[in-house]
Design a protein around this motif. Sequence first.
Motif, short mmCIF file in Angstrom:
data_model
loop_
_atom_site.label_atom_id
_atom_site.label_comp_id
_atom_site.label_asym_id
_atom_site.label_seq_id
_atom_site.Cartn_x
_atom_site.Cartn_y
_atom_site.Cartn_z
N ARG A 167 14.22 3.23 7.86
CA ARG A 167 14.24 2.38 6.66
C ARG A 167 12.88 1.68 6.49
NH1 ARG A 167 18.54 1.12 4.04
NH2 ARG A 167 19.91 1.31 5.83
N ARG A 168 12.30 1.28 7.61
CA ARG A 168 11.00 0.60 7.56
C ARG A 168 9.93 1.51 6.95
NH1 ARG A 168 7.71 -2.07 12.64
NH2 ARG A 168 5.99 -2.82 11.37
N ASP A 169 9.89 2.78 7.35
CA ASP A 169 8.93 3.72 6.78
C ASP A 169 9.22 3.97 5.30
OD1 ASP A 169 7.51 3.99 9.12
OD2 ASP A 169 8.49 5.87 9.71
N PHE A 170 10.51 4.07 4.97
CA PHE A 170 10.92 4.27 3.58
C PHE A 170 10.40 3.12 2.71
CE2 PHE A 170 13.92 3.53 0.10
CZ PHE A 170 14.00 4.78 -0.48
N ILE A 171 10.64 1.90 3.15
CA ILE A 171 10.18 0.73 2.40
C ILE A 171 8.66 0.72 2.29
CG2 ILE A 171 10.03 -1.81 2.45
CD1 ILE A 171 12.87 -1.73 3.78
N HIS A 172 8.00 1.01 3.40
CA HIS A 172 6.53 1.03 3.40
C HIS A 172 6.00 2.01 2.36
CE1 HIS A 172 2.41 1.10 4.84
NE2 HIS A 172 2.50 2.41 4.91
N ASN A 173 6.58 3.21 2.30
CA ASN A 173 6.11 4.20 1.34
C ASN A 173 6.36 3.75 -0.10
OD1 ASN A 173 6.68 6.34 3.82
ND2 ASN A 173 4.94 6.80 2.52
N TYR A 174 7.50 3.12 -0.34
CA TYR A 174 7.76 2.66 -1.71
C TYR A 174 6.91 1.45 -2.09
CZ TYR A 174 10.90 6.00 -3.61
OH TYR A 174 11.40 7.17 -4.13
N VAL A 175 6.50 0.66 -1.14
CA VAL A 175 5.54 -0.41 -1.42
C VAL A 175 4.22 0.22 -1.89
CG1 VAL A 175 4.14 -2.24 -0.38
CG2 VAL A 175 6.60 -2.16 0.06
N ILE A 176 3.82 1.30 -1.25
CA ILE A 176 2.60 2.01 -1.66
C ILE A 176 2.78 2.62 -3.05
CG2 ILE A 176 1.07 3.96 -1.18
CD1 ILE A 176 1.59 3.40 1.83
N VAL A 177 3.93 3.24 -3.29
CA VAL A 177 4.20 3.83 -4.61
C VAL A 177 4.10 2.76 -5.69
CG1 VAL A 177 5.95 4.96 -6.05
CG2 VAL A 177 5.64 5.70 -3.68
N ARG A 178 4.69 1.60 -5.44
CA ARG A 178 4.63 0.50 -6.41
C ARG A 178 3.20 0.03 -6.63
NH1 ARG A 178 7.87 -4.81 -5.03
NH2 ARG A 178 6.28 -4.83 -3.41
N LYS A 179 2.46 -0.10 -5.54
CA LYS A 179 1.06 -0.54 -5.64
C LYS A 179 0.24 0.46 -6.46
CE LYS A 179 -1.89 0.25 -2.26
NZ LYS A 179 -3.08 0.90 -2.76
N GLU A 180 0.42 1.73 -6.20
CA GLU A 180 -0.32 2.76 -6.93
C GLU A 180 0.09 2.79 -8.40
OE1 GLU A 180 -2.88 4.19 -5.78
OE2 GLU A 180 -2.65 4.05 -3.61
N SER A 181 1.34 2.51 -8.68
CA SER A 181 1.82 2.45 -10.07
C SER A 181 1.16 1.30 -10.81
CB SER A 181 3.33 2.29 -10.11
OG SER A 181 3.96 3.38 -9.50
N LYS A 182 1.05 0.16 -10.14
CA LYS A 182 0.37 -0.98 -10.76
C LYS A 182 -1.10 -0.68 -11.01
CE LYS A 182 3.37 -4.68 -9.15
NZ LYS A 182 3.42 -5.96 -8.44
#
Length: 112
Positions: A51-66
Amino acid sequence: HERIYLIVLKILKLIRKIPKTAENLTIIQQLSRSTTSMGANDQEADGTNTRRDFIHNYVIVRKESKETMHWFRMIAKANPVRQQECRILWKESQELVWIFSSIIEKSRNKAK
């Protein structure tokens, strides 16, 4: 995943339409990087073991989207003829940021 894939394709199509002027080249490169990173990290999140890796990757996805949203604003300013197209893609990116934020928050709450 499909929604991200589709917006990445739309953005790459937009990039091909932008004149390759000196001022646009940097913006095009940055937009291309943030967009493709968004798609790649979404796919990576799908294959994580924790779950930690999953969250980490989606934090990156959100950052790249911004970041992608920022580059849309720059393209629209530098290329007024693409303003409406950028506005539509910006709105879609904003919706995706909200979705990613929700995914992150729900995943964090499940971890507790």
